[in-house]
Design an enzyme around this catalytic site. Structure first.
Site, PDB file in Angstrom:
ATOM      1  N   TYR A  82      -1.719  -1.284  10.352  1.00 18.41           N
ATOM      2  CA  TYR A  82      -1.879  -1.515   8.907  1.00 18.41           C
ATOM      3  C   TYR A  82      -0.619  -1.044   8.179  1.00 18.41           C
ATOM      4  CZ  TYR A  82      -3.687  -1.208   4.165  1.00 18.41           C
ATOM      5  OH  TYR A  82      -3.855  -1.367   2.815  1.00 18.41           O
ATOM      6  N   SER A  90       0.867  -1.185   0.000  1.00 18.46           N
ATOM      7  CA  SER A  90       0.000   0.000   0.000  1.00 18.46           C
ATOM      8  C   SER A  90       0.896   1.225   0.000  1.00 18.46           C
ATOM      9  CB  SER A  90      -0.853  -0.002   1.276  1.00 18.46           C
ATOM     10  OG  SER A  90      -1.484   1.263   1.451  1.00 18.46           O
TER      11      SER A  90
HETATM   12  N1  LIG Z   1      -8.680  -0.174  -1.504  1.00 17.16           N
HETATM   13  C1  LIG Z   1      -7.623   0.542  -1.131  1.00 17.16           C
HETATM   14  O1  LIG Z   1      -7.692   1.779  -1.020  1.00 17.16           O
HETATM   15  C2  LIG Z   1      -6.295  -0.133  -0.894  1.00 17.16           C
HETATM   16  C3  LIG Z   1      -5.146   0.658  -0.877  1.00 17.16           C
HETATM   17  C4  LIG Z   1      -3.918   0.056  -0.665  1.00 17.16           C
HETATM   18  C5  LIG Z   1      -3.834  -1.316  -0.490  1.00 17.16           C
HETATM   19  N2  LIG Z   1      -4.968  -2.056  -0.509  1.00 17.16           N
HETATM   20  C6  LIG Z   1      -4.834  -3.505  -0.298  1.00 17.16           C
HETATM   21  O2  LIG Z   1      -5.481  -4.192  -1.348  1.00 17.16           O
HETATM   22  C7  LIG Z   1      -5.971  -5.447  -0.858  1.00 17.16           C
HETATM   23  C8  LIG Z   1      -7.437  -5.593  -1.225  1.00 17.16           C
HETATM   24  O3  LIG Z   1      -8.172  -4.613  -0.525  1.00 17.16           O
HETATM   25  P1  LIG Z   1      -9.566  -4.035  -1.022  1.00 17.16           P
HETATM   26  O4  LIG Z   1      -9.522  -2.582  -0.838  1.00 17.16           O
HETATM   27  O5  LIG Z   1      -9.905  -4.599  -2.334  1.00 17.16           O
HETATM   28  O6  LIG Z   1     -10.532  -4.563   0.140  1.00 17.16           O
HETATM   29  P2  LIG Z   1     -11.670  -5.683   0.205  1.00 17.16           P
HETATM   30  O7  LIG Z   1     -12.693  -5.500  -0.844  1.00 17.16           O
HETATM   31  O8  LIG Z   1     -12.100  -5.672   1.641  1.00 17.16           O
HETATM   32  O9  LIG Z   1     -10.866  -7.027  -0.095  1.00 17.16           O
HETATM   33  C9  LIG Z   1     -10.160  -7.686   0.874  1.00 17.16           C
HETATM   34  C10 LIG Z   1     -10.075  -9.142   0.472  1.00 17.16           C
HETATM   35  O10 LIG Z   1      -9.281  -9.812   1.478  1.00 17.16           O
HETATM   36  C11 LIG Z   1      -9.950 -10.992   1.835  1.00 17.16           C
HETATM   37  N3  LIG Z   1      -9.608 -11.380   3.204  1.00 17.16           N
HETATM   38  C12 LIG Z   1      -9.704 -10.645   4.342  1.00 17.16           C
HETATM   39  N4  LIG Z   1      -9.344 -11.401   5.387  1.00 17.16           N
HETATM   40  C13 LIG Z   1      -9.033 -12.627   4.900  1.00 17.16           C
HETATM   41  C14 LIG Z   1      -8.605 -13.848   5.493  1.00 17.16           C
HETATM   42  N5  LIG Z   1      -8.433 -13.982   6.815  1.00 17.16           N
HETATM   43  N6  LIG Z   1      -8.379 -14.906   4.680  1.00 17.16           N
HETATM   44  C15 LIG Z   1      -8.564 -14.808   3.340  1.00 17.16           C
HETATM   45  N7  LIG Z   1      -8.952 -13.687   2.717  1.00 17.16           N
HETATM   46  C16 LIG Z   1      -9.190 -12.607   3.507  1.00 17.16           C
HETATM   47  C17 LIG Z   1     -11.438 -10.690   1.681  1.00 17.16           C
HETATM   48  O11 LIG Z   1     -12.132 -11.902   1.411  1.00 17.16           O
HETATM   49  P3  LIG Z   1     -13.084 -12.654   2.479  1.00 17.16           P
HETATM   50  O12 LIG Z   1     -13.690 -11.635   3.371  1.00 17.16           O
HETATM   51  O13 LIG Z   1     -14.076 -13.370   1.601  1.00 17.16           O
HETATM   52  O14 LIG Z   1     -12.179 -13.607   3.196  1.00 17.16           O
HETATM   53  C18 LIG Z   1     -11.435  -9.818   0.426  1.00 17.16           C
HETATM   54  O15 LIG Z   1     -11.527 -10.606  -0.728  1.00 17.16           O
HETATM   55  C19 LIG Z   1      -5.683  -5.471   0.649  1.00 17.16           C
HETATM   56  O16 LIG Z   1      -4.481  -6.151   0.901  1.00 17.16           O
HETATM   57  C20 LIG Z   1      -5.518  -3.987   0.969  1.00 17.16           C
HETATM   58  O17 LIG Z   1      -4.718  -3.765   2.106  1.00 17.16           O
HETATM   59  C21 LIG Z   1      -6.202  -1.501  -0.715  1.00 17.16           C
END
Ligand SMILES: NC(=O)c1ccc[n+]([C@@H]2O[C@H](COP(=O)([O-])OP(=O)(O)OC[C@H]3O[C@@H](n4cnc5c(N)ncnc54)[C@H](OP(=O)(O)O)[C@@H]3O)[C@@H](O)[C@H]2O)c1
Length: 253
Positions: free
Chosen positions: A149, A136
């Site tokens: 985080y 991130s």
């Molecule tokens: N969106 C942003 O602004 C942003 C910015 C920087 C980095 N990121 C990173 O990008 C990634 C995706 O985030 P997102 O924003 O797309 O959020 P999201 O829609 O909440 O996706 C998170 C994913 O992680 C999975 N997950 C959470 N806990 C888990 C566990 N214990 N085991 C297996 N899977 C798990 C969830 O699936 P289940 O709940 O079905 O398990 C979901 O598919 C993350 O690593 C986040 O830190 C996001």
């Protein structure tokens, strides 16, 4: 990397960035297996034509079972994306935050390590493949509202660097995807109007991934100010700006 002929497993693709990238890899011609805990979503995603697997990256047994299931059905798996992540605000003046800190490290950092460990022997045996970790902008420029985080993502960055060095010569590439704020839901855009549109972000990511050799870091334009703040001398000013979000902590109201 060639995005059209891969067999890709994305852990954490039941929603958000992971699901969008799953769709982009599939649209380019690759086979994609989506992993996550929410079985209802996995059912809907399977109906779209994806392979799906239940996985909890906080549980080593679950990760190993998912790996065995995937390699039985897709022995040609060549790409693993460690997308699973949680993002939790914490008030460090209240020790009750520790449970959130523990969960964050368990999913974001140890979860990445569990998934990498589960698939690395297979990828090394193949002699070709890729691991894409997910950090991130916050791993490079802290967001004080989410301290653990930031620490977990800085940890995944450092781990990815070491993993790349250790896998050098095996044929397994390591790329680190570094998203800035991306609006994965319409609500997210309201909370942070500066967040990138998910579709635009995914288009830029897929373009960057196609470079050869695959870049060590996948940096969309919107994350460059975070990634290079220290080098550019803007770090202190940007951290101070981002500290204003601390006003959102209930106990400061
Ligand atoms: N969106 C942003 O602004 C942003 C910015 C920087 C980095 N990121 C990173 O990008 C990634 C995706 O985030 P997102 O924003 O797309 O959020 P999201 O829609 O909440 O996706 C998170 C994913 O992680 C999975 N997950 C959470 N806990 C888990 C566990 N214990 N085991 C297996 N899977 C798990 C969830 O699936 P289940 O709940 O079905 O398990 C979901 O598919 C993350 O690593 C986040 O830190 C996001």
């Amino acid at each position: 990397m060639d995005i059209a002929n891969r067999t890709v497993f994305i852990a954490g693709a039941t929603s958000g960035i992971g699901l969008e990238l799953a769709r982009r890899f599939a649209a380019a011609g690759s086979t994609v297996i989506v992993g996550g805990r929410r079985t209802g979503l996995l059912g809907k995603i399977a109906a779209e034509g994806f392979g799906t697997v239940s996985i909890d990256v906080a549980d080593s047994g679950s990760v190993d079972r998912a790996r065995d299931t995937i390699l039985r059905s897709h022995p040609d798996l060549d790409t693993v994306v460690t997308m699973s992540g949680v993002m939790i605000p914490e008030d460090l003046r209240d020790p009750a935050h520790f449970a959130d800190a523990e969960k964050t490290v368990d999913v974001n950092l140890l979860g990445t390590i569990r998934v990498v460990d589960a698939f690395t022997p297979h990828l090394i045996r193949r002699g070709a493949g890729a691991i894409i970790t997910v950090t991130s902008g916050i791993g490079f420029l802290p967001f004080p509202l989410m301290p653990t985080y930031a620490a977990s993502k800085a940890g995944v960055h450092a781990y990815s660097e070491a993993l790349r060095a250790q896998l050098d010569g095996t044929g397994v590439e390591v790329a680190e995807l570094v998203p800035p704020a991306v609006a994965v839901t319409p609500e997210a855009k309201k909370v942070n109007p500066h967040a990138l549109d998910l579709a635009e972000f995914a288009t830029e990511v897929m373009d960057l991934l196609q470079a050869s050799p695959t870049p060590h870091e996948i940096l969309v334009k919107g994350v460059l100010m975070h990634r290079w703040a220290e080098r550019d001398g803007t770090y202190d000013e940007l951290v101070a700006q981002r500290s204003r979000a601390l006003a959102m902590l209930p106990s400061l109201r």
